[in-house]
Scaffold this motif. Sequence first.
Motif, PDB file in Angstrom:
ATOM      1  N   GLY A 227       0.770  -1.232   0.000  1.00  0.00           N
ATOM      2  CA  GLY A 227       0.000   0.000   0.000  1.00  0.00           C
ATOM      3  C   GLY A 227       0.799   1.279   0.000  1.00  0.00           C
ATOM      4  N   TYR A 228       2.100   1.204  -0.338  1.00  0.00           N
ATOM      5  CA  TYR A 228       2.952   2.395  -0.355  1.00  0.00           C
ATOM      6  C   TYR A 228       3.161   2.884  -1.793  1.00  0.00           C
ATOM      7  N   ILE A 229       3.375   4.175  -1.924  1.00  0.00           N
ATOM      8  CA  ILE A 229       3.861   4.736  -3.182  1.00  0.00           C
ATOM      9  C   ILE A 229       5.329   4.361  -3.298  1.00  0.00           C
ATOM     10  N   SER A 230       5.699   3.794  -4.421  1.00  0.00           N
ATOM     11  CA  SER A 230       7.088   3.379  -4.627  1.00  0.00           C
ATOM     12  C   SER A 230       7.812   4.394  -5.505  1.00  0.00           C
ATOM     13  N   ILE A 231       8.978   4.837  -5.044  1.00  0.00           N
ATOM     14  CA  ILE A 231       9.836   5.723  -5.829  1.00  0.00           C
ATOM     15  C   ILE A 231      11.196   5.050  -5.978  1.00  0.00           C
ATOM     16  N   THR A 232      11.538   4.694  -7.215  1.00  0.00           N
ATOM     17  CA  THR A 232      12.796   4.003  -7.471  1.00  0.00           C
ATOM     18  C   THR A 232      13.688   4.845  -8.374  1.00  0.00           C
ATOM     19  N   PRO A 233      14.865   5.256  -7.892  1.00  0.00           N
ATOM     20  CA  PRO A 233      15.816   5.944  -8.775  1.00  0.00           C
ATOM     21  C   PRO A 233      16.530   4.923  -9.645  1.00  0.00           C
ATOM     22  N   ILE A 234      16.456   5.093 -10.963  1.00  0.00           N
ATOM     23  CA  ILE A 234      17.132   4.157 -11.862  1.00  0.00           C
ATOM     24  C   ILE A 234      18.031   4.921 -12.826  1.00  0.00           C
ATOM     25  N   HIS A 235      18.911   4.177 -13.501  1.00  0.00           N
ATOM     26  CA  HIS A 235      19.918   4.796 -14.359  1.00  0.00           C
ATOM     27  C   HIS A 235      20.120   3.935 -15.588  1.00  0.00           C
ATOM     28  N   PHE A 236      20.536   4.547 -16.676  1.00  0.00           N
ATOM     29  CA  PHE A 236      20.676   3.805 -17.928  1.00  0.00           C
ATOM     30  C   PHE A 236      22.034   3.121 -18.077  1.00  0.00           C
ATOM     31  N   ASP A 237      22.945   3.314 -17.137  1.00  0.00           N
ATOM     32  CA  ASP A 237      24.236   2.639 -17.202  1.00  0.00           C
ATOM     33  C   ASP A 237      24.056   1.189 -16.764  1.00  0.00           C
ATOM     34  N   LEU A 238      24.173   0.232 -17.711  1.00  0.00           N
ATOM     35  CA  LEU A 238      23.934  -1.179 -17.415  1.00  0.00           C
ATOM     36  C   LEU A 238      25.208  -1.937 -17.051  1.00  0.00           C
ATOM     37  N   THR A 239      26.301  -1.219 -16.848  1.00  0.00           N
ATOM     38  CA  THR A 239      27.559  -1.867 -16.458  1.00  0.00           C
ATOM     39  C   THR A 239      27.370  -2.652 -15.160  1.00  0.00           C
ATOM     40  N   HIS A 240      27.843  -3.895 -15.138  1.00  0.00           N
ATOM     41  CA  HIS A 240      27.757  -4.717 -13.931  1.00  0.00           C
ATOM     42  C   HIS A 240      29.044  -4.537 -13.136  1.00  0.00           C
ATOM     43  N   PHE A 241      29.038  -3.581 -12.236  1.00  0.00           N
ATOM     44  CA  PHE A 241      30.270  -3.195 -11.548  1.00  0.00           C
ATOM     45  C   PHE A 241      30.794  -4.280 -10.618  1.00  0.00           C
ATOM     46  N   LYS A 242      29.933  -5.136 -10.088  1.00  0.00           N
ATOM     47  CA  LYS A 242      30.388  -6.209  -9.208  1.00  0.00           C
ATOM     48  C   LYS A 242      31.304  -7.182  -9.951  1.00  0.00           C
ATOM     49  N   THR A 243      31.108  -7.289 -11.251  1.00  0.00           N
ATOM     50  CA  THR A 243      31.885  -8.231 -12.052  1.00  0.00           C
ATOM     51  C   THR A 243      33.004  -7.546 -12.831  1.00  0.00           C
ATOM     52  N   PHE A 244      33.038  -6.246 -12.832  1.00  0.00           N
ATOM     53  CA  PHE A 244      33.956  -5.472 -13.661  1.00  0.00           C
ATOM     54  C   PHE A 244      35.416  -5.900 -13.456  1.00  0.00           C
ATOM     55  N   GLU A 245      35.891  -5.890 -12.211  1.00  0.00           N
ATOM     56  CA  GLU A 245      37.293  -6.233 -11.929  1.00  0.00           C
ATOM     57  C   GLU A 245      37.574  -7.711 -12.196  1.00  0.00           C
ATOM     58  N   LYS A 246      36.566  -8.572 -11.971  1.00  0.00           N
ATOM     59  CA  LYS A 246      36.762 -10.002 -12.223  1.00  0.00           C
ATOM     60  C   LYS A 246      36.978 -10.264 -13.710  1.00  0.00           C
TER      61      LYS A 246
END
Length: 254
Positions: A227-246
């Motif tokens: 029952g809450y209003i949802s506000i989600t900040p999203i971005h168009f950068d799809l880079t997977h940073f968790k895997t970047f260095e791997k």
Amino acid sequence: MRILVTNDDGIFAEGIYDLAKALQDIGEVIVAAPNSERSATGHAITIHHPLRVDKVRFFDTTIEAYSISGTPADCVKLAVEALLKDRRPDIVISGINNGPNLGTDVIYSGTVSAAVEAAIMDIDSIAISMGSTNITQYTDAANFVCRIAKEIIHNNDIKDTIININYPTCPKEEVKGVKVTTLGVRKYENTFIERKDPRGNSYYWTSGNVVDMEQNQDSDILALQNGYISITPIHFDLTHFKTFEKIKKLNFQK
């Protein structure tokens, strides 16, 4: 404030009408929207045939409005770069969508993609959707967007971000509040129904049911369900940073 309004339900949908009317209280409104429904078109743009533009009377208002034979992303690109090239909008608001845009569904959403296109063009943007298709009115959601738009436009710390809002369809007095959320996970059991044309060739209708999945406590899906209003900040950068260095450490020379 100059506000460009668009959607994916088509220029004469009820949601865009109520949204544009409400936004007149806070700025100059221009509407540029598809000439028919373009739901689930994602971020498609038109490159293989020309875009047709008709200036139209927008319901019973004097709002400047353009009906465009393209996708929601087309509408934003064309409006900013051609129709309003000397009157760049301060913010783009997409909606109000007839139904939710939650979780991974934002990838398919024409509503959200229009807002993403604005962010790519370095314009503040909001996507607004109703929490279900059982809609009795859009007014409360439209008024809420007016308040959010004024906050966003004056906040220099919120840039390169799309504000994705999902508004409950319950009565205003039953809305529990507002939650800033993450994107949940939205999956479907897809069904393809085969039919035959008069020449015996197969064609298919696609349909599907939402799969009930466990959600993160901060997810937009759970917030809306509660029952809450949802506000989600999203971005168009799809880079997977968790895997970047791997990935950088992999041996690509073999």
